[in-house]
Design a protein around this motif. Structure first.
Motif, PDB file in Angstrom:
ATOM      1  N   ASP A  33       2.440   2.204  57.081  1.00  0.00           N
ATOM      2  CA  ASP A  33       3.137   3.454  57.366  1.00  0.00           C
ATOM      3  C   ASP A  33       4.096   3.289  58.544  1.00  0.00           C
ATOM      4  N   VAL A  34       3.631   2.619  59.580  1.00  0.00           N
ATOM      5  CA  VAL A  34       4.472   2.367  60.744  1.00  0.00           C
ATOM      6  C   VAL A  34       5.649   1.480  60.345  1.00  0.00           C
ATOM      7  N   LEU A  35       5.367   0.467  59.520  1.00  0.00           N
ATOM      8  CA  LEU A  35       6.410  -0.437  59.041  1.00  0.00           C
ATOM      9  C   LEU A  35       7.482   0.336  58.265  1.00  0.00           C
ATOM     10  N   ILE A  36       7.056   1.259  57.404  1.00  0.00           N
ATOM     11  CA  ILE A  36       8.010   2.064  56.635  1.00  0.00           C
ATOM     12  C   ILE A  36       8.830   2.956  57.560  1.00  0.00           C
ATOM     13  N   ARG A  37       8.183   3.552  58.555  1.00  0.00           N
ATOM     14  CA  ARG A  37       8.934   4.402  59.497  1.00  0.00           C
ATOM     15  C   ARG A  37       9.955   3.587  60.280  1.00  0.00           C
ATOM     16  N   LEU A  38       9.556   2.398  60.718  1.00  0.00           N
ATOM     17  CA  LEU A  38      10.481   1.531  61.436  1.00  0.00           C
ATOM     18  C   LEU A  38      11.631   1.090  60.536  1.00  0.00           C
ATOM     19  N   ALA A  39      11.309   0.772  59.282  1.00  0.00           N
ATOM     20  CA  ALA A  39      12.342   0.373  58.323  1.00  0.00           C
ATOM     21  C   ALA A  39      13.297   1.539  58.078  1.00  0.00           C
ATOM     22  N   VAL A  90      14.184  -3.549  53.097  1.00  0.00           N
ATOM     23  CA  VAL A  90      13.861  -3.676  54.517  1.00  0.00           C
ATOM     24  C   VAL A  90      12.354  -3.822  54.697  1.00  0.00           C
ATOM     25  N   VAL A  91      11.574  -3.006  53.971  1.00  0.00           N
ATOM     26  CA  VAL A  91      10.116  -3.075  54.075  1.00  0.00           C
ATOM     27  C   VAL A  91       9.616  -4.431  53.587  1.00  0.00           C
ATOM     28  N   ASP A  92      10.105  -4.880  52.430  1.00  0.00           N
ATOM     29  CA  ASP A  92       9.675  -6.173  51.896  1.00  0.00           C
ATOM     30  C   ASP A  92      10.093  -7.309  52.809  1.00  0.00           C
ATOM     31  N   GLY A  93      11.284  -7.226  53.373  1.00  0.00           N
ATOM     32  CA  GLY A  93      11.747  -8.255  54.306  1.00  0.00           C
ATOM     33  C   GLY A  93      10.910  -8.277  55.565  1.00  0.00           C
ATOM     34  N   ALA A  94      10.565  -7.105  56.091  1.00  0.00           N
ATOM     35  CA  ALA A  94       9.729  -7.024  57.288  1.00  0.00           C
ATOM     36  C   ALA A  94       8.324  -7.499  56.983  1.00  0.00           C
ATOM     37  N   GLY A  95       7.826  -7.174  55.792  1.00  0.00           N
ATOM     38  CA  GLY A  95       6.493  -7.629  55.393  1.00  0.00           C
ATOM     39  C   GLY A  95       6.444  -9.135  55.265  1.00  0.00           C
ATOM     40  N   THR A  96       7.501  -9.731  54.731  1.00  0.00           N
ATOM     41  CA  THR A  96       7.573 -11.178  54.591  1.00  0.00           C
ATOM     42  C   THR A  96       7.630 -11.826  55.965  1.00  0.00           C
ATOM     43  N   ALA A  97       8.427 -11.261  56.859  1.00  0.00           N
ATOM     44  CA  ALA A  97       8.542 -11.799  58.211  1.00  0.00           C
ATOM     45  C   ALA A  97       7.209 -11.702  58.935  1.00  0.00           C
ATOM     46  N   LYS A  98       6.477 -10.603  58.748  1.00  0.00           N
ATOM     47  CA  LYS A  98       5.182 -10.408  59.393  1.00  0.00           C
ATOM     48  C   LYS A  98       4.182 -11.450  58.884  1.00  0.00           C
ATOM     49  N   GLN A  99       4.206 -11.738  57.575  1.00  0.00           N
ATOM     50  CA  GLN A  99       3.307 -12.738  57.005  1.00  0.00           C
ATOM     51  C   GLN A  99       3.627 -14.123  57.567  1.00  0.00           C
TER      52      GLN A  99
END
Length: 181
Positions: free
Chosen positions: A110-116, A166-175
């Motif tokens: 949820d935080v990731l989506i808000r930031l995105a 943006v969410v998928d890119g941030a999720g990939t970067a986080k992984q």
């Protein structure tokens, strides 16, 4: 000929055309009721069709031409609404699938989506806010943004894709960061 001018949108409506549409109202309601699932939906559909008919510069002048034209307006509005519902269902199903894959309610996601969301350009955030967050219909959002309905439809499609990217890119970067540590 008498004309009615609405100052808010400068639409001319001559009284004869208004009367013709009033004559057709029982038939329009019957047709809308036949194709809708509820009387309320049918009534809303007729109201939307009458509004569209009165605003149109190219509506037929004769009753025998206006009648099928108004039926077409009702039919087109109805199928547009069905299409919008299908797209929203598909979008919601995809969001649910992504949420389920993430393991149910996930505060971090949820935080990731808000930031995105905050990283998106203002025009993109605007259309997402109006349609997806506030729940406005495309036509309502179009009025707010002062653009045609089709523009809202294309912008919301691009905005949803941009947010997911943006969410998928941030999720990939986080992984990747997690793997490195």
């Amino acid at each position: 000929m008498l004309t009615l001018i609405r100052p808010e949108n400068a639409v001319r409506i001559d009284m004869a055309q208004r009367t013709l549409i009033e004559i057709l109202l029982p038939e329009l309601r019957a047709y809308a009721t036949a194709i809708c699932q509820s009387r309320d939906a049918a009534e809303d559909l007729v109201q939307d069709a009458v509004e569209r008919g009165l605003r149109s510069d190219r509506r037929p002048e004769l009753l025998e031409e206006l009648r099928p034209w108004m039926f077409r307006v009702i039919r087109n509005l109805h199928y547009d609404e069905l299409r919008k519902r299908r797209v929203r269902r598909e979008y919601s199903a995809e969001e649910k699938r992504l949420s389920d894959e993430a393991g149910g309610p996930d505060t971090a996601r949820d935080v990731l989506i808000r930031l995105a969301f905050e990283k998106l350009p203002p025009e993109t955030r605007e259309v997402l806010c109006l349609v997806d967050i506030m729940g406005l219909k495309y036509a309502e959002a179009a009025k707010v943004m002062d653009v045609p309905n089709g523009t809202v439809m294309s912008r919301i499609s691009r905005a949803r894709r941009a947010l997911l990217d943006v969410v998928d890119g941030a999720g990939t970067a986080k992984q990747e960061v997690t793997r490195k540590t």
